[in-house]
Scaffold this motif. Structure first.
Motif, PDB file in Angstrom:
ATOM      1  N   GLU A 160     -30.983  -5.394 -28.214  1.00 58.26           N
ATOM      2  CA  GLU A 160     -32.237  -4.681 -28.017  1.00 58.26           C
ATOM      3  C   GLU A 160     -33.396  -5.571 -28.481  1.00 58.26           C
ATOM      4  O   GLU A 160     -33.260  -6.375 -29.412  1.00 58.26           O
ATOM      5  N   TYR A 161     -34.540  -5.417 -27.822  1.00 57.34           N
ATOM      6  CA  TYR A 161     -35.704  -6.236 -28.179  1.00 57.34           C
ATOM      7  C   TYR A 161     -36.079  -6.030 -29.643  1.00 57.34           C
ATOM      8  O   TYR A 161     -35.820  -4.982 -30.233  1.00 57.34           O
ATOM      9  N   GLN A 162     -36.704  -7.039 -30.212  1.00 55.67           N
ATOM     10  CA  GLN A 162     -37.255  -6.931 -31.559  1.00 55.67           C
ATOM     11  C   GLN A 162     -38.761  -7.178 -31.493  1.00 55.67           C
ATOM     12  O   GLN A 162     -39.224  -8.095 -30.812  1.00 55.67           O
ATOM     13  N   LEU A 201     -34.562  -8.783 -20.258  1.00 58.16           N
ATOM     14  CA  LEU A 201     -35.803  -9.486 -20.581  1.00 58.16           C
ATOM     15  C   LEU A 201     -35.541 -10.937 -20.958  1.00 58.16           C
ATOM     16  O   LEU A 201     -34.594 -11.227 -21.693  1.00 58.16           O
ATOM     17  N   ARG A 203     -37.882 -12.405 -22.692  1.00 56.82           N
ATOM     18  CA  ARG A 203     -38.512 -12.106 -23.992  1.00 56.82           C
ATOM     19  C   ARG A 203     -39.488 -13.183 -24.477  1.00 56.82           C
ATOM     20  O   ARG A 203     -40.308 -12.929 -25.346  1.00 56.82           O
ATOM     21  N   GLU A 229     -34.250 -15.913 -27.046  1.00 52.31           N
ATOM     22  CA  GLU A 229     -34.736 -14.591 -27.456  1.00 52.31           C
ATOM     23  C   GLU A 229     -34.415 -13.505 -26.429  1.00 52.31           C
ATOM     24  O   GLU A 229     -34.928 -12.385 -26.525  1.00 52.31           O
ATOM     25  N   THR A 230     -33.587 -13.814 -25.445  1.00 44.80           N
ATOM     26  CA  THR A 230     -33.269 -12.855 -24.391  1.00 44.80           C
ATOM     27  C   THR A 230     -32.878 -11.501 -24.983  1.00 44.80           C
ATOM     28  O   THR A 230     -32.117 -11.430 -25.940  1.00 44.80           O
ATOM     29  N   SER A 231     -33.408 -10.433 -24.399  1.00 51.65           N
ATOM     30  CA  SER A 231     -33.259  -9.097 -24.981  1.00 51.65           C
ATOM     31  C   SER A 231     -33.117  -8.045 -23.893  1.00 51.65           C
ATOM     32  O   SER A 231     -33.199  -8.337 -22.693  1.00 51.65           O
ATOM     33  N   GLY A 233     -34.900  -4.440 -22.966  1.00 48.33           N
ATOM     34  CA  GLY A 233     -36.052  -3.637 -23.348  1.00 48.33           C
ATOM     35  C   GLY A 233     -36.978  -3.379 -22.181  1.00 48.33           C
ATOM     36  O   GLY A 233     -36.606  -3.542 -21.015  1.00 48.33           O
ATOM     37  N   ASP A 238     -42.221  -8.047 -21.554  1.00 47.97           N
ATOM     38  CA  ASP A 238     -42.218  -9.385 -20.962  1.00 47.97           C
ATOM     39  C   ASP A 238     -43.546  -9.664 -20.261  1.00 47.97           C
ATOM     40  O   ASP A 238     -44.100 -10.763 -20.353  1.00 47.97           O
ATOM     41  N   TRP A 279     -47.494  -1.754 -25.554  1.00 44.59           N
ATOM     42  CA  TRP A 279     -46.709  -2.988 -25.405  1.00 44.59           C
ATOM     43  C   TRP A 279     -47.608  -4.214 -25.333  1.00 44.59           C
ATOM     44  O   TRP A 279     -47.282  -5.266 -25.893  1.00 44.59           O
ATOM     45  N   ASP A 283     -47.614  -7.232 -28.379  1.00 46.48           N
ATOM     46  CA  ASP A 283     -47.450  -8.665 -28.175  1.00 46.48           C
ATOM     47  C   ASP A 283     -48.685  -9.443 -28.625  1.00 46.48           C
ATOM     48  O   ASP A 283     -48.583 -10.416 -29.379  1.00 46.48           O
TER      49      ASP A 283
END
Length: 327
Positions: A160-162, A201, A203, A229-231, A233, A238, A279, A283
């Motif tokens: 999962e994304y962080q 993603l 990411r 960092e592929t995630s 989410g 992205d 989102w 970022d």
């Protein structure tokens, strides 16, 4: 990430210091008739040390890219990062996404001087200049959509994304004359993350991690690099990351336009403006106060104009534009 443009060559023998064991590991994986003929440091990244290895043998020449984590922080996290990248490169092989082919990985430095990953060299160069930025942004939007649409089984899904910042970690510029803007932006990310439809993603998708070949009508994306960092989410995240980078590189309007380009390409983003704003700000605020982490590698590949003052001004302008459009 690897940038072939502007690489500084050195002989393989002269470059032995600090990577002798890693070199031996690479050579053991070559065919009996192959040898490392030349080594070239690759510039343009800040998380790892990159080298291009030129290999020669009876069947001709080929080049590989060696990623090694040498910074203590990344060494501590190397096992997860490099294991993830290796798995993603295997997953992407044959999908049509222009990613490198995995050759070998030693994520725990069992055989190498530092945690390392060996992969094929992709053609093309990173292009960060203002000229042609609009056409490249169109290609970036279509490429990102193809990444998001990759079918991934539940077993193959990445983590999962962080989030890369939080309200208490945001550092506004000390001399800002818009403290209320920063407070307003930080207050947005104090809320719980909106619900989202998850997808695959990259990411860390931005112009510094994409390689191009050709010119004019023949311009093409030839490679997407740096998959550590592929995630799993929201597509919005992205899109947000690439949008922030474009705003910093080319100005606020470039960053604001990218989400529209993504949607025009067929992508789907959060329907509620407040959710999309969350989102985007999550970022953008991670780059505060002056985007120095990305500015250093960008300057190394020719964008010496990206001073801390300019980047801070663009980041504040971008925050203002986001809040004005989505609230």
């Amino acid at each position: 990430m690897a940038v072939d443009e502007g690489a500084e060559h050195s002989s393989g023998r002269a470059d032995d210091r600090g990577w002798g064991a890693t070199r031996g590991w690479v050579e053991k994986g070559l065919s009996g008739a192959e040898r490392i003929e030349d080594v070239a440091p690759l510039r343009g990244g800040w998380t790892s040390e990159m080298r291009r290895l030129d290999i020669c043998g009876r069947d001709g020449r080929r080049s590989l890219v060696l990623r090694s984590f040498v910074n203590p922080f990344y060494v501590r996290h190397a096992q997860g990062l490099l294991t993830r990248e290796a798995a993603v490169l295997r997953l992407l092989d044959g999908t049509g996404v222009p990613a490198a082919r995995l050759v070998a990985v030693d994520a725990t430095a069992q055989h190498c001087d530092h945690p390392s990953l060996l992969m094929s060299l992709l053609p093309g160069t990173v292009r960060l200049g203002d000229e042609g930025a609009d056409r490249r942004a169109e290609l970036l939007a279509h490429q990102l959509l193809r990444i998001h649409r990759l079918p991934v089984t539940a077993e193959a899904r990445p983590r999962e994304y962080q989030a890369w910042t939080s309200p208490e970690r945001v550092s506004p510029p000390e001399d800002t004359d818009q403290p209320e803007l920063w407070q307003r932006a930080v207050d947005v990310i104090r809320h719980e993350p909106p619900e989202y439809q998850a997808c695959f993603l990259h990411r860390d998708f931005h112009p510094g991690n994409v390689l191009f070949t050709g010119e004019g009508g023949g311009l093409r994306i030839s490679g997407v690099v740096d998959w550590v960092e592929t995630s799993w989410g929201p597509a919005d995240l992205d899109v947000a990351h690439c949008s922030t980078a474009l705003a910093l590189l080319h100005g606020v309007s470039a960053g604001m336009d990218f989400a529209d380009r993504y949607v025009a390409a067929g992508g789907t983003l959060a329907e509620e403006p407040a959710a999309h704003l969350y989102w985007r700000l999550l970022d953008a605020l991670a780059f505060a106060p002056d985007a120095e982490k990305v500015a250093v590698p960008w300057r190394e590949v020719g964008r010496a104009d990206l001073t801390p003052a300019l980047l801070t001004r663009r980041l504040e302008g971008y925050l203002h534009a986001l809040c004005a459009r989505y609230t």
